[in-house]
Design a protein around this motif. Structure first.
Motif, mmCIF file in Angstrom:
data_model
loop_
_atom_site.group_PDB
_atom_site.id
_atom_site.type_symbol
_atom_site.label_atom_id
_atom_site.label_comp_id
_atom_site.label_asym_id
_atom_site.label_seq_id
_atom_site.Cartn_x
_atom_site.Cartn_y
_atom_site.Cartn_z
ATOM 1 N N ASP A 177 9.227 13.743 3.981
ATOM 2 C CA ASP A 177 7.835 14.220 3.980
ATOM 3 C C ASP A 177 6.857 13.117 3.595
ATOM 4 O O ASP A 177 5.767 13.012 4.152
ATOM 5 C CB ASP A 177 7.675 15.384 2.984
ATOM 6 C CG ASP A 177 8.191 16.699 3.545
ATOM 7 O OD1 ASP A 177 8.325 16.799 4.787
ATOM 8 O OD2 ASP A 177 8.465 17.611 2.749
ATOM 9 N N ASP A 178 7.250 12.290 2.640
ATOM 10 C CA ASP A 178 6.324 11.335 2.038
ATOM 11 C C ASP A 178 6.411 9.930 2.627
ATOM 12 O O ASP A 178 5.599 9.073 2.302
ATOM 13 C CB ASP A 178 6.579 11.247 0.531
ATOM 14 C CG ASP A 178 6.292 12.562 -0.175
ATOM 15 O OD1 ASP A 178 5.525 13.373 0.380
ATOM 16 O OD2 ASP A 178 6.854 12.789 -1.274
ATOM 17 N N VAL A 202 5.720 6.930 4.703
ATOM 18 C CA VAL A 202 4.591 6.502 5.549
ATOM 19 C C VAL A 202 5.072 5.339 6.409
ATOM 20 O O VAL A 202 5.147 4.195 5.953
ATOM 21 C CB VAL A 202 3.379 6.088 4.699
ATOM 22 C CG1 VAL A 202 2.197 5.738 5.604
ATOM 23 C CG2 VAL A 202 2.996 7.196 3.737
ATOM 24 N N ARG A 225 3.354 1.905 6.667
ATOM 25 C CA ARG A 225 3.345 1.023 5.501
ATOM 26 C C ARG A 225 4.722 0.403 5.254
ATOM 27 O O ARG A 225 4.867 -0.412 4.342
ATOM 28 C CB ARG A 225 2.940 1.811 4.243
ATOM 29 C CG ARG A 225 1.510 2.324 4.256
ATOM 30 C CD ARG A 225 1.227 3.043 2.946
ATOM 31 N NE ARG A 225 0.002 3.825 2.996
ATOM 32 C CZ ARG A 225 -0.344 4.739 2.089
ATOM 33 N NH1 ARG A 225 0.467 4.977 1.069
ATOM 34 N NH2 ARG A 225 -1.472 5.404 2.192
ATOM 35 N N GLU A 257 5.825 2.264 -7.866
ATOM 36 C CA GLU A 257 5.841 3.070 -6.644
ATOM 37 C C GLU A 257 6.216 2.220 -5.435
ATOM 38 O O GLU A 257 5.874 1.044 -5.342
ATOM 39 C CB GLU A 257 4.453 3.689 -6.414
ATOM 40 C CG GLU A 257 3.957 4.566 -7.561
ATOM 41 C CD GLU A 257 4.717 5.875 -7.648
ATOM 42 O OE1 GLU A 257 5.471 6.190 -6.716
ATOM 43 O OE2 GLU A 257 4.558 6.580 -8.653
ATOM 44 N N TRP A 273 5.385 2.278 0.726
ATOM 45 C CA TRP A 273 5.449 3.080 1.948
ATOM 46 C C TRP A 273 5.781 4.546 1.676
ATOM 47 O O TRP A 273 6.064 5.294 2.604
ATOM 48 C CB TRP A 273 6.473 2.493 2.920
ATOM 49 C CG TRP A 273 7.846 2.345 2.347
ATOM 50 C CD1 TRP A 273 8.868 3.248 2.398
ATOM 51 C CD2 TRP A 273 8.347 1.222 1.608
ATOM 52 N NE1 TRP A 273 9.966 2.775 1.742
ATOM 53 C CE2 TRP A 273 9.682 1.531 1.254
ATOM 54 C CE3 TRP A 273 7.799 0.004 1.218
ATOM 55 C CZ2 TRP A 273 10.469 0.644 0.529
ATOM 56 C CZ3 TRP A 273 8.595 -0.878 0.495
ATOM 57 C CH2 TRP A 273 9.909 -0.547 0.163
ATOM 58 N N VAL A 274 5.740 4.955 0.420
ATOM 59 C CA VAL A 274 5.977 6.360 0.067
ATOM 60 C C VAL A 274 4.760 6.894 -0.671
ATOM 61 O O VAL A 274 4.316 6.303 -1.656
ATOM 62 C CB VAL A 274 7.243 6.515 -0.812
ATOM 63 C CG1 VAL A 274 7.440 7.975 -1.208
ATOM 64 C CG2 VAL A 274 8.466 5.996 -0.078
ATOM 65 N N ARG A 275 4.193 7.982 -0.140
ATOM 66 C CA ARG A 275 3.013 8.573 -0.778
ATOM 67 C C ARG A 275 3.353 9.008 -2.199
ATOM 68 O O ARG A 275 4.339 9.719 -2.413
ATOM 69 C CB ARG A 275 2.522 9.790 0.003
ATOM 70 C CG ARG A 275 1.981 9.500 1.378
ATOM 71 C CD ARG A 275 1.376 10.752 1.981
ATOM 72 N NE ARG A 275 1.073 10.558 3.392
ATOM 73 C CZ ARG A 275 1.904 10.831 4.386
ATOM 74 N NH1 ARG A 275 3.100 11.340 4.098
ATOM 75 N NH2 ARG A 275 1.556 10.646 5.641
ATOM 76 N N PRO A 276 2.543 8.629 -3.172
ATOM 77 C CA PRO A 276 2.791 9.104 -4.545
ATOM 78 C C PRO A 276 2.504 10.587 -4.636
ATOM 79 O O PRO A 276 1.551 11.088 -4.042
ATOM 80 C CB PRO A 276 1.809 8.285 -5.384
ATOM 81 C CG PRO A 276 0.724 7.882 -4.434
ATOM 82 C CD PRO A 276 1.382 7.728 -3.091
ATOM 83 N N ARG A 277 3.339 11.289 -5.350
ATOM 84 C CA ARG A 277 3.142 12.732 -5.547
ATOM 85 C C ARG A 277 2.392 12.975 -6.848
ATOM 86 O O ARG A 277 2.532 12.229 -7.812
ATOM 87 C CB ARG A 277 4.489 13.465 -5.573
ATOM 88 C CG ARG A 277 5.108 13.622 -4.189
ATOM 89 C CD ARG A 277 6.422 14.366 -4.242
ATOM 90 N NE ARG A 277 6.884 14.650 -2.890
ATOM 91 C CZ ARG A 277 6.786 15.838 -2.311
ATOM 92 N NH1 ARG A 277 6.228 16.836 -2.957
ATOM 93 N NH2 ARG A 277 7.236 16.011 -1.088
ATOM 94 N N GLN A 278 1.591 14.012 -6.839
ATOM 95 C CA GLN A 278 0.880 14.395 -8.057
ATOM 96 C C GLN A 278 1.877 14.894 -9.096
ATOM 97 O O GLN A 278 2.706 15.746 -8.820
ATOM 98 C CB GLN A 278 -0.126 15.533 -7.750
ATOM 99 C CG GLN A 278 -1.283 15.112 -6.863
ATOM 100 C CD GLN A 278 -2.323 14.311 -7.634
ATOM 101 O OE1 GLN A 278 -2.298 14.310 -8.857
ATOM 102 N NE2 GLN A 278 -3.200 13.630 -6.920
#
Length: 199
Positions: free
Chosen positions: A29-30, A32, A35, A188, A191-196
Motif C-alpha cells: 500500500d505504501d 511509492v 521514489r 524512514e 520510497w515508503v510513505r510514512p504512516r501516522q
C-alpha cells in the motif's frame, strides 16, 4: 486463501504468517514506485541515452560502443574478456556488440604478440576517427545530465553513483563475511510513505 496451524502459529497456504502477510500488504500500500532508487536509476538511464543521442547526433554509435572505443583508445588492445570486465558487460552482450563494430571496421581482431593463440580487440583508424568526432559532444551530454543539480552536489552525486555501481566488487567478501559490509538506511525509507503514528 485457506489457513492452517503449524507450530502453534497461523500460516497461510503460501507459508507466510498472518502477521507477515499484513506487513507485506501494508508495504504494498505504501510503496511509492517513483521514489524507489531502482526505478529512478532506470529513468535516469533513459534520460542519459536520450541526451547522448541528442548531443552527439549518433544513432549508429551507441553509448556502449562509444565506451568500447574510448577504453581501447586509453588502454590499447584488450582481449574480449578484459574489455568486458572494464565495461561490466557479459560475454554474450559484448560478443554481439563487437561483431557489429567489426563489421563497421571500428575495431579489428589480431593475435596477441605475447601469445599468438590469444586474440585481442584493436581500435582501427576508423574507430579512432569516430571516437574523436564524438568525444566532446558525449562529454557535453554528461554535463547536461547533471545540469539540474547545483554545482556543489554534482561531484557528490557522481561519487554516490560510483559507490553503488562498484558495489559488486565487494560482493564476494560480503558473502564470506555476511555480518560485514551490511548497510541499512537509518530512519524512514524514502520510497515508503510514512504512516501516522497513533497519538
Amino acid at each position: 486463501m485457506s489457513k492452517s496451524k503449524r507450530g502453534g502459529v497461523d500460516r497461510r497456504d503460501d507459508g507466510a504468517t498472518e502477521v507477515e502477510h499484513e506487513a507485506a500488504r501494508r508495504l504494498a500500500d505504501d510503496f511509492v514506485l517513483h521514489r524507489a532508487p531502482g526505478y529512478l536509476l532506470r529513468q535516469l538511464d533513459s534520460r542519459a541515452a536520450a541526451l547522448y543521442e541528442a548531443h552527439t547526433g549518433q544513432g549508429d554509435l551507441t553509448p556502449r560502443q562509444f565506451g568500447v572505443l574510448l577504453t581501447l583508445f586509453q588502454m590499447g588492445p584488450l582481449s574480449q574478456t578484459e574489455l568486458g570486465n572494464q565495461l561490466h558487460l557479459d560475454r554474450s552482450t559484448s560478443g554481439e556488440m563487437l561483431q557489429r563494430m567489426l563489421e563497421r571496421k571500428l575495431v579489428s581482431r589480431q593475435p596477441r604478440k605475447e601469445d599468438r593463440r590469444a586474440i585481442e580487440i584493436v581500435l582501427t583508424p576508423q574507430g579512432r576517427s569516430a571516437l574523436l568526432k564524438t568525444v566532446e559532444r558525449a562529454s557535453a551530454a554528461q554535463q547536461a545530465l547533471l545540469s539540474p543539480l547545483p554545482d556543489y552536489l554534482r561531484p557528490v552525486f557522481v561519487k554516490c553513483l560510483q559507490i553503488l555501481a562498484e558495489a559488486d566488487v565487494t560482493a564476494a567478501s560480503a558473502q564470506q563475511n555476511p555480518n560485514e559490509n551490511q548497510a541499512t538506511i537509518v530512519g524512514e525509507l524514502p520510497w515508503v510513505r510514512p504512516r501516522q503514528r497513533p497519538q
